[in-house]
Design a protein around this motif. Structure first.
Motif, PDB file in Angstrom:
ATOM      1  N   PHE A 149       3.780   0.286  16.017  1.00  0.00           N
ATOM      2  CA  PHE A 149       3.988   1.122  14.835  1.00  0.00           C
ATOM      3  C   PHE A 149       3.629   0.320  13.578  1.00  0.00           C
ATOM      4  O   PHE A 149       2.915   0.789  12.700  1.00  0.00           O
ATOM      5  N   PHE A 174      10.642   3.995   4.823  1.00  0.00           N
ATOM      6  CA  PHE A 174       9.805   3.524   5.930  1.00  0.00           C
ATOM      7  C   PHE A 174      10.551   3.424   7.250  1.00  0.00           C
ATOM      8  O   PHE A 174      10.059   3.827   8.296  1.00  0.00           O
ATOM      9  N   HIS A 211       0.815  -1.214   0.000  1.00  0.00           N
ATOM     10  CA  HIS A 211       0.000   0.000   0.000  1.00  0.00           C
ATOM     11  C   HIS A 211       0.854   1.271   0.000  1.00  0.00           C
ATOM     12  O   HIS A 211       0.336   2.354   0.176  1.00  0.00           O
ATOM     13  N   MET A 212       2.170   1.112  -0.181  1.00  0.00           N
ATOM     14  CA  MET A 212       3.040   2.292  -0.152  1.00  0.00           C
ATOM     15  C   MET A 212       3.814   2.396  -1.467  1.00  0.00           C
ATOM     16  O   MET A 212       4.126   1.374  -2.083  1.00  0.00           O
ATOM     17  N   PRO A 250      -3.607  -0.685   7.663  1.00  0.00           N
ATOM     18  CA  PRO A 250      -3.921  -0.255   6.289  1.00  0.00           C
ATOM     19  C   PRO A 250      -4.199  -1.428   5.348  1.00  0.00           C
ATOM     20  O   PRO A 250      -5.080  -1.345   4.493  1.00  0.00           O
ATOM     21  N   PHE A 297      -0.140  -0.125  13.177  1.00  0.00           N
ATOM     22  CA  PHE A 297      -0.897   1.030  12.682  1.00  0.00           C
ATOM     23  C   PHE A 297      -0.503   1.436  11.268  1.00  0.00           C
ATOM     24  O   PHE A 297      -1.330   1.922  10.521  1.00  0.00           O
ATOM     25  N   LYS A 298       0.792   1.244  10.922  1.00  0.00           N
ATOM     26  CA  LYS A 298       1.225   1.744   9.617  1.00  0.00           C
ATOM     27  C   LYS A 298       1.162   0.688   8.522  1.00  0.00           C
ATOM     28  O   LYS A 298       1.081   1.024   7.345  1.00  0.00           O
ATOM     29  N   VAL A 299       1.265  -0.574   8.903  1.00  0.00           N
ATOM     30  CA  VAL A 299       1.321  -1.607   7.866  1.00  0.00           C
ATOM     31  C   VAL A 299       0.094  -2.518   7.904  1.00  0.00           C
ATOM     32  O   VAL A 299      -0.644  -2.631   6.930  1.00  0.00           O
TER      33      VAL A 299
END
Lengths: 246, 544, 339
Positions: B458, A102, A93-94, B466, B461-463
């Motif tokens: 972390f 990251f 998703h990035m 999503p 929430f970030k990986v």
């Protein structure tokens, strides 16, 4: 000493022995290949070094600091060891840029610009992983790992999904980068020729046991007869193939 | 040697009990408290009316419940599977809309459905007028009627799970089987149905739980089921011990069924990974009489399960709309929406912890234990409510006794108990899909993040969050729908200044003022319908 | 940042809902959820400047709740829709006695607790309604007579899970003994027009639909049907007449909606004031007109519909007995096979 593994063992719950009393020491930074058949415990060894698996027994030291000895168990996020997984594990998703930055505290592009340049990814930084070729994905994955400046880089089958051209290109890049960053690299591969091409040192593993360590320049001095005949067989095949195309 | 064995053992313990294990264990423990309280009922034994219950009632309770489960199981899977098959394999007019309309019966609480249908079929009621008074009404207040009501309001669970599977079977499978000369019909019975069975059972399991949870419709129809029996024992026979004992038996039976179900699924889980758009079923175009047939199969459930009851309720609500509709209803709606919204959010958060903490702990036992904290869905809401009231009384008194603190005010006139009950009952609604979808994320993705120096939270929430976004949103909306409709827990545990639409409707209905109950029901149904249509935007592949 | 905002909102929402009761407020746990109750509570708030907090749920749930909440219960008063639950609350030691000369002078002894722990607020009779077309009222005499074979397949009544049926059974046990009550229940089930189901209104509608000819229902449902906004319900109400049974002997079975003060309440005076307010003539008439219940204060007049049905002889059995016999009544139903 870069890395020291003392008497590492790992047995899985189903009593499959993955690693048996493995001892290994690497004195100075080098590219080191771990070679063996699939399922012989190569990936488990990498995961143990990275801290993703806990060995049943043994001691692991990185730069003379104990990261695991049964009491001390430094978490993977604090070991400063980078690992590129088989199948690259990019964050889908990035964008490429987000992936590479990251691990950094702030999005300081400057420090990664060099890496992006080294892997010639300049025009891809705003793409998403699924828009890249497998060679490009592999290079993004390596760049992402190097961005946080690990002490040791672990590569799990980095060439497995690549065609011949992409493979040779990536080999060259890894060699170049290891030299520039003077970093220790462990490459797990089932293909002896990949290892012979770029590694300074090769470890042979069979059924979770370390059977041989050698310098890639003197493979002919290998003591293990089975390994030797295997290598000879492979080389003969390659020679025959070369004679056909020529 | 002995020394090394001991150190090995100590090391093993140290690795087993890391902070994540402790965190997991404490969450599981808290979530299991109501379950423990109910199961304690087994130890406490039966009350003094047990002989009477055994002699005169138990057989009827059990047999009626079994009839209901079998009947509703058959009818709802017939409706659910046939409509799912049509939507997944054929192209026909309005398919894109019908696909979502088939979920709409979920918007109507089943006891409201029961009232609406009794009104629809009553003497000189709507049905009678349509058939020009030739029928003098149709008496549906019997076990067949109840099976009908429960089936049309619950089939979406089966429809949802089997539709997803039918769609994801993929065209390769159909192509390779059709090459071997199998016709469409044979394909359904010999390939598609067996492959989809685990998913159908998954949906059916939810239907069974809802049947066992139903109290309002069965009571109105005068059908004595195990659940109405639990209440009769408690309220009329004044024997709370026997009542909790009955509830505990039910819970044990359900847990056993659940384990068999998961064992069955574990053995026969066909994982179908390829759900990218171009690998999905090629739908057959159909015309004329076939199209008409398929349209009937798909629209009949929508008409009977949604449109008829809604029209009946609308007709009733018209009688009072001018006198009833005021700002209070706006307040009521906001109250319901806020409560459902925040509780859904909390449940999603706890479900995420329950999915990820055991992974972080790397402790396989924790994974097993989480199963117990998600059985709440299978326990009738009212049983949970009563148990929690009793248990919280002990807790507050104990707190007073030990710490000399009077916390009763916060527990008894606050939302804490109600929200905890919601959490216990509905956690599996969020946990199961999140767990299933997390399995689809390759473990090397979060591991890459850890190796890049990022903490577990972390990374979460970030990986991971999503990546789970669409399944989080769809679980959130399903929770929201469930909470908007929820009745027994809210009724028993709500503090005095909380009012919801579901409660308002129930109060009128309980007071035999069904026409007045129609307006809050209609508002409730419209809000939920909006949510379902919203859901259709967010979950492209997985709806349940 | 967003997640902190959401957490903050959750906390605010929670606190919003936890504003605890204070001194100038009364917390009432009630099983009655009629709109008229809310109006009356609102009027009391306005007149007395006292805040009223209401928790609605069934009496059984509320009793369980008060029991668990113990000495930290926020409840000051409990209102139920039958005498049986009041007796149960008293047996569980949840009530306290209260004294009021107003209650002593206006409320008959059978409608309140012997130790002044609870008192009725409204009254309803469980009567027989009969089809105007198909039944001659002279055929009707008493509850006991309903076992006569002339009523074969003609009687409509709801299931035994309903408290009003349980109370009726208690009164029959009290009047005729358990053995006779048991036989009555067995024989009357043979006369049922259909399996017991639905609610009281559905029984009256079934008379309109000619499924049966007589039904056992509470009076206020007839009043409501006659004044319904729904045409069909008005027709159902108009299709029947009310018959007060047992006028020749003990009188028609009545039940009450009643109230008691919770033992752990510290606001006895305020609560007593509230009960007196509910029993005052005006409020009693408000109950009567809005909900077609009989007032308990004899000075208050009934709704006009109820007036039309005329006065009747009430069963003067102390309602306390209904509660004491409730469990026995349920067991009789079960043994007799009245579902």
């Amino acid at each position: 000493m870069e890395l020291e593994l003392v008497d590492i063992s790992k047995t899985y719950n189903n009593n499959v022995c993955a690693i048996k009393s493995l001892n290994y020491t690497l004195d100075k930074s080098a590219i080191c290949g771990i070679v063996g058949d699939s399922g012989c415990g190569k990936t488990t060894l990498l995961r143990i070094i990275a801290g993703l698996e806990t060995p049943d027994n043994g001691i692991i030291k990185v730069n003379n600091n104990i990261v695991y000895d049964g009491w001390i168990n430094v978490a993977p996020e604090k070991r400063q060891i980078g690992m590129v997984f088989q199948g690259n594990a990019l964050f889908p998703h990035m964008t490429v840029k987000k992936n590479i930055t990251f691990g950094l505290e702030k999005e300081s592009l400057n420090s990664v610009n060099k890496l992006i340049e080294l892997f010639s990814l300049e025009d891809k930084i705003n793409r998403y992983p699924h828009e890249l070729s497998s060679g490009q994905m592999q290079r993004v994955a390596i760049a992402r790992t190097l961005a946080v400046q690990p002490k040791i880089l672990l590569l799990d089958e980095p060439f497995s999904n690549l065609d011949l051209i992409a493979k040779s290109k990536l080999r060259t890049e890894i060699k170049k980068i290891a030299k520039i960053l003077s970093i220790t690299v462990f490459i797990v591969t089932h293909d002896i020729f990949d290892a012979l091409d770029i590694c300074d040192e090769i470890i042979f593993i069979n059924n979770g046991e370390l059977i041989e360590t050698c310098n890639s320049s003197d493979v002919k001095n290998l003591s293990d007869i089975k390994l030797k005949s295997y290598l000879k067989n492979m080389t003969d095949q390659a020679k025959r193939f070369i004679s056909i195309i020529e | 040697m002995a020394v090394s064995k001991t150190t090995y053992f100590i090391k093993k313990i140290k690795n087993t009990f890391n902070k994540w294990t402790l965190a997991t264990a404490s969450i599981i423990l808290v979530l299991c408290l109501p379950l423990l309280a109910i199961l304690l009922g087994l130890l406490k034994g039966v009350g003094n009316t047990w002989d009477h219950i055994q002699k005169y009632l138990l057989l009827e309770y059990i047999s009626n419940s079994i009839y209901l489960i079998i009947g509703t199981g058959i009818l709802s899977s017939l409706i659910g599977v046939s409509s799912a098959w049509c939507v997944a394999t054929y192209n026909f007019k309005f398919r894109a809309y019908i696909k979502w309309l088939l979920y709409l019966p979920l918007a109507i609480p089943s006891y409201i459905m029961a009232y609406a249908y009794v009104g629809f079929f009553e003497f000189e009621g709507t049905f009678d007028k349509i058939t020009l008074n030739t029928t003098s009404g149709l008496d549906i207040m019997n076990i067949w009627g109840l099976i009908f009501i429960l089936s049309i309001s619950l089939y979406p669970y089966v429809y949802g799970s089997s539709w997803v599977m039918f769609t994801s079977l993929g065209k390769k499978l159909w192509e390779s089987t059709s090459l071997s000369g199998i016709t469409q019909n044979n394909y359904f019975f010999s390939i598609a149905l067996p492959l989809t069975l685990p998913a159908i059972f998954g949906g059916l399991f939810l239907v069974f739980m809802e049947v066992l949870n139903d109290y309002g419709a069965a009571k109105y129809f005068g059908i004595n089921t195990f659940t109405t029996g639990i209440f009769r024992t408690w309220t009329a026979l004044e024997d709370i011990n026997s009542s909790i004992f009955l509830a505990a038996i039910l819970v044990v039976v359900i847990v056993i069924i659940q384990m068999i179900n998961s064992l069955f699924r574990g053995k026969k889980s066909y994982s179908i990974n390829d759900i990218s758009p171009n690998s999905q079923n090629v739908r057959k175009n159909i015309k004329g009489i076939h199209q008409l047939l398929v349209l009937t199969i798909c629209l009949l459930p929508v008409v009977t399960g949604f449109i008829i009851p809604l029209l009946q309720l609308l007709k009733w609500s018209m009688l009072h709309v001018s006198s009833q509709l005021d700002l209070f209803f706006l307040y009521l709606s906001l109250n319901s929406i806020l409560l459902a919204f925040f509780t859904s959010l909390l449940i999603i958060l706890v479900a995420l912890l329950l999915v990820f903490l055991p992974r972080w702990s790397k402790n396989t036992y924790m994974k097993f234990l989480t199963n117990f904290s998600t059985v709440g869905y299978s326990i009738p809401g009212a049983v949970i409510g009563i148990t929690l009231i009793a248990a919280s009384g002990y807790f507050v008194n104990y707190f007073d006794y030990i710490f000399n603190l009077k916390i009763g005010k916060y527990i008894f006139s606050g939302l804490a108990l109600l929200i905890f009950a919601y959490l216990f009952r509905f956690i599996s609604v969020a946990y199961n899909p999140l767990e299933a979808n997390t399995l689809r994320i390759s473990p090397s993705i979060p591991e890459s993040s850890y190796l890049l120096g990022k903490s577990k939270f972390f990374t979460l929430f970030k990986v991971e969050i999503p990546l789970l976004k669409s399944s989080i949103i769809s679980s959130f909306l399903i929770l929201f729908i469930d909470l908007m409709k929820e009745l027994p827990l809210t009724l028993i545990l709500k503090p005095y200044n909380i009012q919801t639409l579901a409660i308002k409707a129930f109060e009128y209905a309980d007071d035999e003022r069904i026409t007045e109950a129609a307006l809050p029901s209609v508002i409730l149904i419209l809000i939920i319908t909006t949510i379902i249509l919203f859901l259709s935007k967010y979950s492209k592949v997985k709806a349940y | 940042m967003n997640k902190y905002l959401v957490i903050l909102l959750m906390v605010i929402f929670y606190l919003q809902c936890t504003n605890s009761p204070n001194d100038s407020s009364l917390t009432i746990y009630t099983h009655r959820h009629y709109d008229v109750d809310k109006e009356i509570f609102a009027n009391f708030e306005k007149e007395m400047g006292i805040k009223i907090n209401v928790v609605n749920a069934s009496a059984d749930e509320l009793i369980q709740r008060i029991e668990s909440e113990g000495d930290q219960t926020p409840a000051d008063l409990l209102i139920t829709v039958d005498a049986g639950r009041l007796v149960r609350a008293k047996e569980k030691n949840l009530f306290q006695s209260f004294n009021s000369s107003m209650i002593d002078s206006t409320i008959p002894a059978n409608l309140k607790d012997s130790e002044n722990q609870w008192v009725g607020i409204t009254k309803r009779a469980r009567v027989i309604v009969y089809s105007k077309e198909r039944v001659d009222p002279s055929e009707l005499t008493s509850y006991e007579d309903l076992t006569d074979s002339k009523w074969k397949n003609r009687i409509l009544v709801r299931s035994s899970g309903n408290i009003y049926n349980q109370s009726l059974m208690s009164s029959l046990i009290s009047a005729n003994g358990e053995e006779n009550a048991m036989n009555w229940a067995k024989e009357i089930t043979n006369n049922f027009a259909r399996e017991p189901k639905g609610n009281d209104r559905d029984q009256v509608k079934a008379i309109l639909a000619k499924e049966g000819d007589i039904a056992i229902v509470n009076t206020y449902y007839i009043g409501r049907l006659l004044n319904s906004d729904d045409e069909l319900e008005r027709r159902a109400g108009n299709a029947v007449n009310v018959f007060f049974p047992n006028q020749a002997d003990r009188g028609t079975h009545i039940n009450i909606s009643g109230i008691g003060i919770i033992k752990n309440s510290k606001k006895v005076e305020l609560a007593t004031l509230f009960i007196e307010y509910l029993l005052s003539k005006d409020v009693q008439e408000q109950f009567a007109t809005a909900n077609y219940e009989y007032p308990i204060n004899s000075n208050a007049s009934s709704a006009s519909v109820l007036e039309e049905w005329g006065d009747f002889k009430e069963d003067t059995l102390p309602l306390q007995r209904l509660g004491e016999l409730n469990k026995e009544a349920v067991m009789v139903f079960d043994r007799a096979g009245w579902p």
